[in-house]
Write a protein that holds these residues in place. Structure first.
Motif, PDB file in Angstrom:
ATOM      1  N   LEU A 288       0.709  -1.130   0.103  1.00 21.72           N
ATOM      2  CA  LEU A 288       0.077   0.095  -0.296  1.00 21.72           C
ATOM      3  C   LEU A 288       0.868   1.185  -0.014  1.00 21.72           C
ATOM      4  O   LEU A 288       0.466   2.350  -0.841  1.00 21.72           O
ATOM      5  CB  LEU A 288      -0.861   0.172   1.048  1.00 21.72           C
ATOM      6  N   CYS A 289       1.983   1.324   0.735  1.00 28.45           N
ATOM      7  CA  CYS A 289       2.670   2.343   0.780  1.00 28.45           C
ATOM      8  C   CYS A 289       3.442   2.555  -0.401  1.00 28.45           C
ATOM      9  O   CYS A 289       3.635   3.726  -1.023  1.00 28.45           O
ATOM     10  CB  CYS A 289       4.007   2.194   1.804  1.00 28.45           C
ATOM     11  N   ASP A 290       4.158   1.352  -1.110  1.00 35.39           N
ATOM     12  CA  ASP A 290       4.751   1.718  -2.459  1.00 35.39           C
ATOM     13  C   ASP A 290       3.551   2.229  -3.505  1.00 35.39           C
ATOM     14  O   ASP A 290       3.716   3.089  -4.503  1.00 35.39           O
ATOM     15  CB  ASP A 290       5.030   0.245  -2.902  1.00 35.39           C
ATOM     16  N   LEU A 291       2.325   1.654  -3.347  1.00 42.49           N
ATOM     17  CA  LEU A 291       1.161   2.230  -4.344  1.00 42.49           C
ATOM     18  C   LEU A 291       1.005   3.656  -4.150  1.00 42.49           C
ATOM     19  O   LEU A 291       0.599   4.451  -5.218  1.00 42.49           O
ATOM     20  CB  LEU A 291      -0.096   1.477  -4.081  1.00 42.49           C
ATOM     21  N   LEU A 292       0.934   4.364  -2.924  1.00 39.01           N
ATOM     22  CA  LEU A 292       0.664   5.481  -2.751  1.00 39.01           C
ATOM     23  C   LEU A 292       2.111   6.517  -2.822  1.00 39.01           C
ATOM     24  O   LEU A 292       1.622   7.628  -2.674  1.00 39.01           O
ATOM     25  CB  LEU A 292      -0.211   5.766  -1.330  1.00 39.01           C
ATOM     26  N   GLY A 293       3.142   5.944  -2.526  1.00 40.25           N
ATOM     27  CA  GLY A 293       4.315   6.678  -2.572  1.00 40.25           C
ATOM     28  C   GLY A 293       4.594   7.358  -1.153  1.00 40.25           C
ATOM     29  O   GLY A 293       5.328   8.192  -1.059  1.00 40.25           O
ATOM     30  N   TYR A 294       4.255   6.688  -0.170  1.00 39.66           N
ATOM     31  CA  TYR A 294       4.514   7.303   1.335  1.00 39.66           C
ATOM     32  C   TYR A 294       5.015   6.166   2.298  1.00 39.66           C
ATOM     33  O   TYR A 294       5.057   4.954   1.896  1.00 39.66           O
ATOM     34  CB  TYR A 294       3.087   7.417   1.886  1.00 39.66           C
ATOM     35  N   LEU A 295       5.747   6.756   3.227  1.00 42.27           N
ATOM     36  CA  LEU A 295       6.449   5.678   4.025  1.00 42.27           C
ATOM     37  C   LEU A 295       5.348   5.276   5.261  1.00 42.27           C
ATOM     38  O   LEU A 295       4.374   6.029   5.245  1.00 42.27           O
ATOM     39  CB  LEU A 295       7.516   6.314   5.001  1.00 42.27           C
ATOM     40  N   PRO A 296       5.249   4.225   5.709  1.00 41.78           N
ATOM     41  CA  PRO A 296       4.449   3.689   6.628  1.00 41.78           C
ATOM     42  C   PRO A 296       4.117   4.712   7.783  1.00 41.78           C
ATOM     43  O   PRO A 296       3.062   5.057   8.204  1.00 41.78           O
ATOM     44  CB  PRO A 296       4.813   2.298   7.190  1.00 41.78           C
ATOM     45  N   GLU A 297       5.082   5.269   8.226  1.00 42.73           N
ATOM     46  CA  GLU A 297       5.239   6.293   9.242  1.00 42.73           C
ATOM     47  C   GLU A 297       4.166   7.519   9.054  1.00 42.73           C
ATOM     48  O   GLU A 297       3.563   8.255   9.624  1.00 42.73           O
ATOM     49  CB  GLU A 297       6.471   6.833   9.784  1.00 42.73           C
ATOM     50  N   GLU A 298       4.325   7.988   7.659  1.00 42.28           N
ATOM     51  CA  GLU A 298       3.729   8.991   7.114  1.00 42.28           C
ATOM     52  C   GLU A 298       2.050   8.705   7.012  1.00 42.28           C
ATOM     53  O   GLU A 298       1.170   9.778   7.035  1.00 42.28           O
ATOM     54  CB  GLU A 298       4.151   9.353   5.735  1.00 42.28           C
ATOM     55  N   MET A 299       1.634   7.344   6.962  1.00 38.27           N
ATOM     56  CA  MET A 299       0.312   6.949   6.891  1.00 38.27           C
ATOM     57  C   MET A 299      -0.432   6.814   8.243  1.00 38.27           C
ATOM     58  O   MET A 299      -1.387   7.176   8.255  1.00 38.27           O
ATOM     59  CB  MET A 299       0.244   5.886   5.910  1.00 38.27           C
ATOM     60  N   LEU A 300       0.609   6.496   9.086  1.00 42.58           N
ATOM     61  CA  LEU A 300      -0.024   6.135  10.368  1.00 42.58           C
ATOM     62  C   LEU A 300      -0.711   7.258  11.296  1.00 42.58           C
ATOM     63  O   LEU A 300      -0.313   8.359  11.130  1.00 42.58           O
ATOM     64  CB  LEU A 300       0.839   5.548  11.447  1.00 42.58           C
ATOM     65  N   GLY A 301      -2.041   7.082  11.584  1.00 41.00           N
ATOM     66  CA  GLY A 301      -2.687   8.095  12.515  1.00 41.00           C
ATOM     67  C   GLY A 301      -3.458   9.126  11.711  1.00 41.00           C
ATOM     68  O   GLY A 301      -4.255   9.765  12.297  1.00 41.00           O
ATOM     69  N   LYS A 302      -3.470   8.788  10.303  1.00 37.02           N
ATOM     70  CA  LYS A 302      -4.232   9.599   9.327  1.00 37.02           C
ATOM     71  C   LYS A 302      -5.571   8.976   8.950  1.00 37.02           C
ATOM     72  O   LYS A 302      -5.381   7.613   8.829  1.00 37.02           O
ATOM     73  CB  LYS A 302      -3.448  10.001   8.100  1.00 37.02           C
ATOM     74  N   GLU A 303      -6.437   9.745   8.528  1.00 34.99           N
ATOM     75  CA  GLU A 303      -7.763   8.827   7.999  1.00 34.99           C
ATOM     76  C   GLU A 303      -7.584   8.867   6.840  1.00 34.99           C
ATOM     77  O   GLU A 303      -6.657   9.171   5.797  1.00 34.99           O
ATOM     78  CB  GLU A 303      -8.688   9.832   8.268  1.00 34.99           C
ATOM     79  N   PRO A 304      -8.153   7.850   6.258  1.00 34.18           N
ATOM     80  CA  PRO A 304      -8.058   7.298   4.541  1.00 34.18           C
ATOM     81  C   PRO A 304      -8.459   8.515   3.712  1.00 34.18           C
ATOM     82  O   PRO A 304      -7.819   8.628   2.650  1.00 34.18           O
ATOM     83  CB  PRO A 304      -8.828   6.039   4.494  1.00 34.18           C
ATOM     84  N   THR A 305      -9.482   9.422   4.333  1.00 42.95           N
ATOM     85  CA  THR A 305     -10.009  10.453   3.475  1.00 42.95           C
ATOM     86  C   THR A 305      -8.874  11.386   3.215  1.00 42.95           C
ATOM     87  O   THR A 305      -9.050  12.010   2.047  1.00 42.95           O
ATOM     88  CB  THR A 305     -11.074  11.065   4.466  1.00 42.95           C
ATOM     89  N   GLU A 306      -7.851  11.422   3.994  1.00 45.34           N
ATOM     90  CA  GLU A 306      -6.671  12.260   3.644  1.00 45.34           C
ATOM     91  C   GLU A 306      -5.820  11.896   2.425  1.00 45.34           C
ATOM     92  O   GLU A 306      -4.971  12.425   1.917  1.00 45.34           O
ATOM     93  CB  GLU A 306      -5.674  12.309   4.927  1.00 45.34           C
ATOM     94  N   PHE A 307      -6.009  10.627   2.190  1.00 44.75           N
ATOM     95  CA  PHE A 307      -5.468  10.171   0.851  1.00 44.75           C
ATOM     96  C   PHE A 307      -6.400  10.129  -0.603  1.00 44.75           C
ATOM     97  O   PHE A 307      -6.261   9.439  -1.371  1.00 44.75           O
ATOM     98  CB  PHE A 307      -4.626   8.834   1.162  1.00 44.75           C
ATOM     99  N   ALA A 308      -7.314  10.982  -0.572  1.00 45.14           N
ATOM    100  CA  ALA A 308      -8.468  11.085  -1.364  1.00 45.14           C
ATOM    101  C   ALA A 308      -8.738  12.423  -1.926  1.00 45.14           C
ATOM    102  O   ALA A 308      -8.692  13.394  -0.926  1.00 45.14           O
ATOM    103  CB  ALA A 308      -9.521  10.261  -1.209  1.00 45.14           C
ATOM    104  N   ASP A 309      -9.349  12.804  -2.930  1.00 43.39           N
ATOM    105  CA  ASP A 309      -9.623  14.107  -3.387  1.00 43.39           C
ATOM    106  C   ASP A 309     -11.069  14.222  -2.729  1.00 43.39           C
ATOM    107  O   ASP A 309     -11.793  13.100  -2.031  1.00 43.39           O
ATOM    108  CB  ASP A 309      -9.690  14.415  -4.752  1.00 43.39           C
ATOM    109  N   GLU A 310     -11.769  15.385  -2.832  1.00 42.35           N
ATOM    110  CA  GLU A 310     -13.062  15.624  -2.395  1.00 42.35           C
ATOM    111  C   GLU A 310     -14.511  14.647  -2.866  1.00 42.35           C
ATOM    112  O   GLU A 310     -15.012  14.280  -2.012  1.00 42.35           O
ATOM    113  CB  GLU A 310     -13.358  17.249  -2.834  1.00 42.35           C
ATOM    114  N   ASP A 311     -14.075  14.200  -4.223  1.00 44.38           N
ATOM    115  CA  ASP A 311     -15.330  13.486  -4.458  1.00 44.38           C
ATOM    116  C   ASP A 311     -15.175  11.951  -4.020  1.00 44.38           C
ATOM    117  O   ASP A 311     -15.845  11.189  -3.655  1.00 44.38           O
ATOM    118  CB  ASP A 311     -15.115  12.903  -6.035  1.00 44.38           C
TER     119      ASP A 311
END
Length: 178
Positions: free
Chosen positions: A41-64
């Motif tokens: 998942l991290c490779d797919l989105l281009g983030y490190l695991p630490e950068e994704m932890l604690g964030k909501e999935p909505t933070e990785f999506a546009d408004e729609d």
């Protein structure tokens, strides 16, 4: 000691399966914050695991696509599993079409412990679907063009048959009279 060893082996098996899964694995807590993600998942989105932890999935999506997440989050108490398509935003800003297979993880009293989501990238499938749609449109245009050509050829053939039968009528009368 055997129980501790068995627990370590079990944890090692779990960690290996989690990290090496061929699809993205996203564990989301009851507060909708990311508890754990795997490397795919991290490779797919281009983030490190630490950068994704604690964030909501909505933070990785546009408004729609946030609306899609929110609509499915409202289904958590009603449906224990959900499958839906949503585009996730890559770190560089482009959207990646994905399919979410989300399942509620409940404790013994039925309260939500986490949501486990398996994330599958759909870029290739979407590309193939678009190619198939384009080919279908092209095929329909070809069929329409060939049908039009066939109709023209049929009209020309009918015209030819009429003129041949009309032109042969007088000579056939003469032969019949003879």
């Amino acid at each position: 000691k055997r129980a501790e060893k068995a627990l370590r082996e079990s944890e090692h098996r779990y960690r290996t399966m989690f990290d090496r899964a061929p699809m993205g694995v996203w564990m989301i807590g009851p507060d909708r914050c990311t508890m754990e993600v795997n490397h795919r998942l991290c490779d797919l989105l281009g983030y490190l695991p630490e950068e994704m932890l604690g964030k909501e999935p909505t933070e990785f999506a546009d408004e729609d696509n946030r609306k899609i997440f929110e609509a499915n989050a409202r289904l958590i108490p009603v449906r224990h599993t959900r499958t839906y398509e949503v585009a996730l935003r890559h770190r560089d800003g482009h959207n990646i079409p994905t399919e979410f297979h989300a399942a509620n993880l409940l404790d013994d009293d039925g309260s939500l412990l986490a949501v486990l989501a398996f994330v599958t990238e759909l870029t290739e499938r979407k590309r193939h679907e678009e190619e198939l749609r384009r080919l279908n449109v092209e095929l329909e245009q070809r069929v329409e063009a060939r049908t039009h050509e066939l109709a023209i050829a049929n009209r020309e053939l009918e015209s030819f048959a009429y003129s041949v039968s009309h032109d042969l009528r007088a000579p056939l009368r003469a032969i019949d009279g003879f």
